[in-house]
Design a protein around this motif. Structure first.
Motif, PDB file in Angstrom:
ATOM      1  N   ARG A  31       0.180  12.267  -9.487  1.00  0.00           N
ATOM      2  CA  ARG A  31      -0.352  12.330  -8.398  1.00  0.00           C
ATOM      3  C   ARG A  31      -0.887  11.440  -7.531  1.00  0.00           C
ATOM      4  O   ARG A  31      -1.425  11.480  -6.484  1.00  0.00           O
ATOM      5  N   ARG A  32      -0.744  10.094  -7.626  1.00  0.00           N
ATOM      6  CA  ARG A  32      -1.469   8.342  -7.330  1.00  0.00           C
ATOM      7  C   ARG A  32      -0.842   8.621  -6.217  1.00  0.00           C
ATOM      8  O   ARG A  32       0.578   8.667  -5.252  1.00  0.00           O
ATOM      9  N   GLN A  33      -1.366   8.328  -5.077  1.00  0.00           N
ATOM     10  CA  GLN A  33      -1.153   8.413  -3.777  1.00  0.00           C
ATOM     11  C   GLN A  33      -0.514   6.197  -3.957  1.00  0.00           C
ATOM     12  O   GLN A  33      -0.401   5.637  -4.083  1.00  0.00           O
ATOM     13  N   ASN A  34       1.387   6.484  -3.307  1.00  0.00           N
ATOM     14  CA  ASN A  34       1.964   5.143  -2.702  1.00  0.00           C
ATOM     15  C   ASN A  34       1.554   5.238  -1.540  1.00  0.00           C
ATOM     16  O   ASN A  34       1.496   5.318  -0.277  1.00  0.00           O
ATOM     17  N   HIS A  35       0.906   3.175  -1.789  1.00  0.00           N
ATOM     18  CA  HIS A  35       0.917   2.995  -0.377  1.00  0.00           C
ATOM     19  C   HIS A  35       2.034   1.227   0.281  1.00  0.00           C
ATOM     20  O   HIS A  35       2.791   0.880  -0.812  1.00  0.00           O
ATOM     21  N   TYR A  36       3.049   2.146   0.653  1.00  0.00           N
ATOM     22  CA  TYR A  36       4.022   1.074   1.388  1.00  0.00           C
ATOM     23  C   TYR A  36       4.243   0.011   2.543  1.00  0.00           C
ATOM     24  O   TYR A  36       3.145   0.144   3.410  1.00  0.00           O
ATOM     25  N   TRP A  37       4.774  -0.772   2.230  1.00  0.00           N
ATOM     26  CA  TRP A  37       4.544  -1.467   3.286  1.00  0.00           C
ATOM     27  C   TRP A  37       5.687  -1.371   4.659  1.00  0.00           C
ATOM     28  O   TRP A  37       7.198  -1.315   3.852  1.00  0.00           O
ATOM     29  N   ALA A  38       5.396  -1.282   6.256  1.00  0.00           N
ATOM     30  CA  ALA A  38       6.344  -1.091   6.188  1.00  0.00           C
ATOM     31  C   ALA A  38       6.490  -1.704   7.857  1.00  0.00           C
ATOM     32  O   ALA A  38       4.988  -2.621   8.118  1.00  0.00           O
ATOM     33  N   ALA A  67       0.360   3.076   4.579  1.00  0.00           N
ATOM     34  CA  ALA A  67       1.098   2.617   5.220  1.00  0.00           C
ATOM     35  C   ALA A  67       0.594   0.856   5.580  1.00  0.00           C
ATOM     36  O   ALA A  67      -0.729   1.373   6.775  1.00  0.00           O
ATOM     37  N   VAL A  68       1.374  -0.069   5.376  1.00  0.00           N
ATOM     38  CA  VAL A  68       0.181  -1.898   5.680  1.00  0.00           C
ATOM     39  C   VAL A  68       1.616  -2.060   7.288  1.00  0.00           C
ATOM     40  O   VAL A  68       2.862  -1.962   7.006  1.00  0.00           O
ATOM     41  N   PRO A  69       1.331  -2.230   7.893  1.00  0.00           N
ATOM     42  CA  PRO A  69       2.109  -2.630   8.527  1.00  0.00           C
ATOM     43  C   PRO A  69       2.666  -4.475   8.232  1.00  0.00           C
ATOM     44  O   PRO A  69       1.895  -4.672   7.954  1.00  0.00           O
ATOM     45  N   VAL A  70       3.999  -4.580   7.892  1.00  0.00           N
ATOM     46  CA  VAL A  70       4.609  -5.932   8.371  1.00  0.00           C
ATOM     47  C   VAL A  70       5.789  -6.400   9.397  1.00  0.00           C
ATOM     48  O   VAL A  70       5.867  -5.621   9.391  1.00  0.00           O
ATOM     49  N   THR A  71       5.455  -7.373   9.522  1.00  0.00           N
ATOM     50  CA  THR A  71       6.729  -7.845  11.165  1.00  0.00           C
ATOM     51  C   THR A  71       7.209  -8.928   9.752  1.00  0.00           C
ATOM     52  O   THR A  71       7.003 -10.233   9.042  1.00  0.00           O
ATOM     53  N   ARG A  72       8.697  -8.576   9.990  1.00  0.00           N
ATOM     54  CA  ARG A  72       9.757  -9.495   9.021  1.00  0.00           C
ATOM     55  C   ARG A  72      10.448 -10.436   9.802  1.00  0.00           C
ATOM     56  O   ARG A  72       9.984 -11.013  11.184  1.00  0.00           O
ATOM     57  N   ASN A  73      10.553 -11.218   9.450  1.00  0.00           N
ATOM     58  CA  ASN A  73      10.369 -12.764   9.537  1.00  0.00           C
ATOM     59  C   ASN A  73      12.097 -12.643  10.041  1.00  0.00           C
ATOM     60  O   ASN A  73      12.782 -12.238   9.470  1.00  0.00           O
ATOM     61  N   TRP A  97      -1.446  -9.382   3.853  1.00  0.00           N
ATOM     62  CA  TRP A  97      -1.492  -9.576   2.468  1.00  0.00           C
ATOM     63  C   TRP A  97      -2.743  -9.314   1.996  1.00  0.00           C
ATOM     64  O   TRP A  97      -3.105  -8.649   1.363  1.00  0.00           O
ATOM     65  N   GLU A  98      -4.337  -9.830   3.394  1.00  0.00           N
ATOM     66  CA  GLU A  98      -4.996  -8.588   3.480  1.00  0.00           C
ATOM     67  C   GLU A  98      -5.507  -7.478   3.158  1.00  0.00           C
ATOM     68  O   GLU A  98      -5.951  -7.078   2.506  1.00  0.00           O
ATOM     69  N   ALA A  99      -4.713  -6.921   3.542  1.00  0.00           N
ATOM     70  CA  ALA A  99      -4.662  -5.291   3.559  1.00  0.00           C
ATOM     71  C   ALA A  99      -3.937  -5.301   2.050  1.00  0.00           C
ATOM     72  O   ALA A  99      -4.610  -3.917   1.431  1.00  0.00           O
ATOM     73  N   THR A 100      -3.174  -5.367   1.675  1.00  0.00           N
ATOM     74  CA  THR A 100      -2.730  -5.225   0.775  1.00  0.00           C
ATOM     75  C   THR A 100      -3.498  -5.693  -0.402  1.00  0.00           C
ATOM     76  O   THR A 100      -4.313  -4.727  -1.723  1.00  0.00           O
ATOM     77  N   THR A 101      -4.226  -6.989  -0.761  1.00  0.00           N
ATOM     78  CA  THR A 101      -5.165  -6.883  -1.077  1.00  0.00           C
ATOM     79  C   THR A 101      -6.551  -5.870  -1.302  1.00  0.00           C
ATOM     80  O   THR A 101      -6.965  -5.647  -2.476  1.00  0.00           O
ATOM     81  N   LYS A 102      -7.076  -5.861  -0.209  1.00  0.00           N
ATOM     82  CA  LYS A 102      -7.842  -4.570  -0.028  1.00  0.00           C
ATOM     83  C   LYS A 102      -8.032  -3.266  -0.934  1.00  0.00           C
ATOM     84  O   LYS A 102      -8.323  -2.872  -1.710  1.00  0.00           O
ATOM     85  N   ALA A 133       7.039 -10.351  -5.965  1.00  0.00           N
ATOM     86  CA  ALA A 133       6.702 -11.543  -7.121  1.00  0.00           C
ATOM     87  C   ALA A 133       5.406 -12.430  -6.164  1.00  0.00           C
ATOM     88  O   ALA A 133       4.566 -12.639  -7.334  1.00  0.00           O
ATOM     89  N   LYS A 134       5.827 -12.023  -4.962  1.00  0.00           N
ATOM     90  CA  LYS A 134       4.985 -14.113  -4.284  1.00  0.00           C
ATOM     91  C   LYS A 134       3.840 -12.674  -4.397  1.00  0.00           C
ATOM     92  O   LYS A 134       2.266 -13.221  -4.482  1.00  0.00           O
ATOM     93  N   SER A 135       3.942 -11.853  -3.947  1.00  0.00           N
ATOM     94  CA  SER A 135       2.341 -10.467  -3.375  1.00  0.00           C
ATOM     95  C   SER A 135       1.172 -10.651  -4.810  1.00  0.00           C
ATOM     96  O   SER A 135       0.298 -11.183  -4.940  1.00  0.00           O
ATOM     97  N   ALA A 136       1.962 -10.121  -6.202  1.00  0.00           N
ATOM     98  CA  ALA A 136       1.481  -9.892  -7.639  1.00  0.00           C
ATOM     99  C   ALA A 136       1.689 -11.117  -7.680  1.00  0.00           C
ATOM    100  O   ALA A 136       0.081 -11.414  -8.128  1.00  0.00           O
ATOM    101  N   ILE A 137       1.474 -12.324  -7.846  1.00  0.00           N
ATOM    102  CA  ILE A 137       1.120 -13.635  -8.017  1.00  0.00           C
ATOM    103  C   ILE A 137      -0.185 -14.277  -7.598  1.00  0.00           C
ATOM    104  O   ILE A 137      -0.939 -14.404  -8.315  1.00  0.00           O
TER     105      ILE A 137
END
Length: 570
Positions: free
Chosen positions: A63-70, A89-95, A153-158, A188-192
């Motif tokens: 029952r781990r919480q999922n954090h999504y990019w939105a 959730a974490v806000p993302v601005t789409r290119n 990226w900063e929020a995802t890293t935290k 892949a970019k975020s994970a690396i």
């Protein structure tokens, strides 16, 4: 307010679980691949719109919480921002140049209604969607996107540093195709990048667990879905290598957990072969759905140019066309072809009695919730995109069922006081539970009786017998073909591969005024290695010829009593 916000995810978990299990029978495998704690990415397929994140929320082990990019546009509404903050959730601005199927602003119908973003970083290899702009506008948009996504990226890293789980849909959009679409590089970019920072800080990197959501029929209410959590992908070995290498590895691992056919003909032929070889009336196939379908697609596509395979594929497609023309399911033809008239009559009587009993038991629930089904069916008849159909039913269940319970309980409170309210709610729960458990058998009996009636009255005895003969002939041909190709000395590389059609995800008959979307990027299909092809064919041969117990062969689909009927369309 903070306390209220902390309750949003638990409430979402229970709401998602109730909605998913109301609409589908869910089978989950590979839970042991998800760590109970620690930084982790989930890379999931995305063919079911908002049902996909709901399935992830409901099935994530521990029952781990999922954090999504939105998409950041959600936060324009204070209420939605409050809810999505509570969801983690974490806000993302789409290119603006992202390879995305997101429609232009103001478009009321979006295939991207999960609001889940694909990439936290702008990338020069993205293809622009059609729009009118200036070069200065492009530079400004890209700069704004990069600045906003730096915050992502900063929020995802935290989150990862806190040992949280981040769920990503690398395809970036939902679709209806016989295979997944090309993965994007954002995950892949975020994970690396996180692996680099973790190595400097002496922390472990965040592995990526591939997740395959496999719908047997995503449009059909009370169908089944097989959710497979694959073995984790270690990111450390990809540090310093091209991002595309990790994206390809993620895509390959997700492919191992999903069913993918290069075109619809292959898909339909494999589905018919599965139903003929492992009829739902006899086999509980859902736990082995993915490996069986992978093996059949290997038979029909990967060695499709073998002299023994082509005629079988053509016969399977012809039989599929006959079933669709008459509007009956394979299991009814199976019943006619494998039973004598007395047995068929006994089966029909059994299902008639079962239909009467289950209809009476399901009637209160049908009266209570019938309006939901009618409204969603009316809506879906006007909805051109197949992937929206299950979403509509799921959202209707999530919103209208609680409203029905609230309204009925309130009436009980007004009419009879607190005791009346409690009694009303307990009665509603009992009605719901009974309806949930008997409606499958009610639907199955109604479908079988309908199909037998169609075969007997509308199709006619001669054509019905011809259908049964075609099925039996196809069954024998499949058995012989599997035996012929499942040999250790099969020279896979000597067989030509393809050609296959590139299927379109958008319907060909869009109604006037319906939005259109650019086609997604399709993977470059290549045949699996010869060893994989031979292994799958060997497993298929063991399954169809019932040679259980062979070393290294996964267990055969079980012939046993089913906990519920398996619902599928033609």
């Amino acid at each position: 307010m903070d306390w209220l916000q902390r309750q949003i995810y638990p409430l979402t978990y229970w709401g998602a679980s109730g909605t998913i299990h109301t609409n589908f029978h869910v089978h989950v495998e590979g839970q042991e691949n998800v760590m109970p704690t620690g930084a982790l990415f989930l890379a999931c397929t995305h063919s079911g719109m908002v049902m996909d994140p709901g399935i992830l929320i409901a099935t994530t082990p521990h029952r781990r919480q999922n954090h999504y990019w939105a998409k950041d546009s959600i936060w324009r509404s204070k209420l939605m921002g409050f809810i999505f903050d509570g969801l983690g959730a974490v806000p993302v601005t789409r290119n603006a140049k992202s390879r995305s199927l997101t429609p232009d602003p103001g478009n009321s119908l979006s295939r991207d209604t999960t609001e889940l973003a694909d990439s936290p970083c702008p990338s020069p290899d993205r293809e622009p969607r059609t729009r009118t702009t200036t070069a200065a506008s492009d530079v400004s948009t890209a700069s704004t996107s990069a600045s906003a996504n730096a915050k992502l990226w900063e929020a995802t890293t935290k989150m990862l540093e806190s040992g949280e789980l981040v769920g990503v849909f690398p395809e970036g959009t939902s679709y209806t195709l016989p295979h997944f679409i090309q993965f994007k590089d954002g995950l892949a970019k975020s994970a690396i990048e996180y692996a680099k920072s973790a190595q400097k800080a002496g922390r472990p990197s965040a592995p990526i667990v591939p997740v395959g959501i496999n719908y047997l029929d995503k449009e059909l209410w009370r169908s089944s879905v097989a959710v497979i959590y694959g073995s984790p992908v270690s990111v450390d070995e990809f540090v310093g290598r091209p991002v595309a290498d990790l994206t390809q590895q993620i895509q390959d691992r997700v492919a191992d957990a999903t069913v993918n056919a290069p075109d619809w003909d292959t898909w339909h032929a494999a589905q018919i072969a599965r139903k003929v070889l492992f009829p739902a009336a006899a086999f509980d196939l859902v736990p082995r759905y993915v490996p069986v379908m992978q093996a059949l697609i290997t038979l029909i596509a990967d060695v499709g140019n073998h002299p023994a395979v082509g005629p079988v594929k053509s016969a399977a497609l012809a039989y599929h066309a006959s079933l669709k023309r008459h509007g009956v399911l394979d299991r009814a033809v199976y019943l006619v072809g494998t039973h004598d008239p007395a047995q068929i009559g006994a089966k029909a009587l059994f299902h008639a009695v079962q239909l009467v009993i289950t209809s009476l038991l399901a009637l209160p629930g049908g009266l209570l919730y019938g309006a939901i089904f009618l409204l969603t069916d009316m809506h879906n008849k006007k909805e051109p995109y197949t992937e929206c159909h299950a979403q509509t039913k799921g959202l209707a269940t999530l919103t209208l069922v609680p409203l029905i319970h609230f309204g009925m309980t309130l009436l009980g409170l007004i009419a009879f006081g607190p005791i009346g309210a409690v009694t009303t709610e307990l009665t509603l729960i009992a009605v719901s539970v009974v309806f949930h458990y008997v409606v499958d058998w009610c639907i199955e009996s109604a479908q079988i009786l309908h199909d037998l009636a169609v075969l007997a009255v509308l199709v006619g005895q001669d054509e019905t017998r011809a259908l049964a003969r075609d099925r039996n002939t196809l069954h024998v041909a499949l058995m012989e073909t599997v035996k012929a190709v499942a040999t250790p000395d099969l020279d896979v590389d000597a067989l030509p591969y393809g050609p296959f059609r590139q299927e379109q995800s958008a319907p060909t008959d869009l109604p006037k005024g319906a939005p259109t979307f650019p086609e997604p990027s399709h993977p470059e299909w290549t045949r699996p290695s010869a060893d994989v092809v031979r292994r799958r064919l060997r497993d298929l041969d063991a399954w169809v010829h019932a040679t259980d117990g062979a070393e290294g062969v996964p267990r055969r689909p079980a012939m046993r009593w089913r906990a519920w009927p398996v619902r599928e369309a033609v």
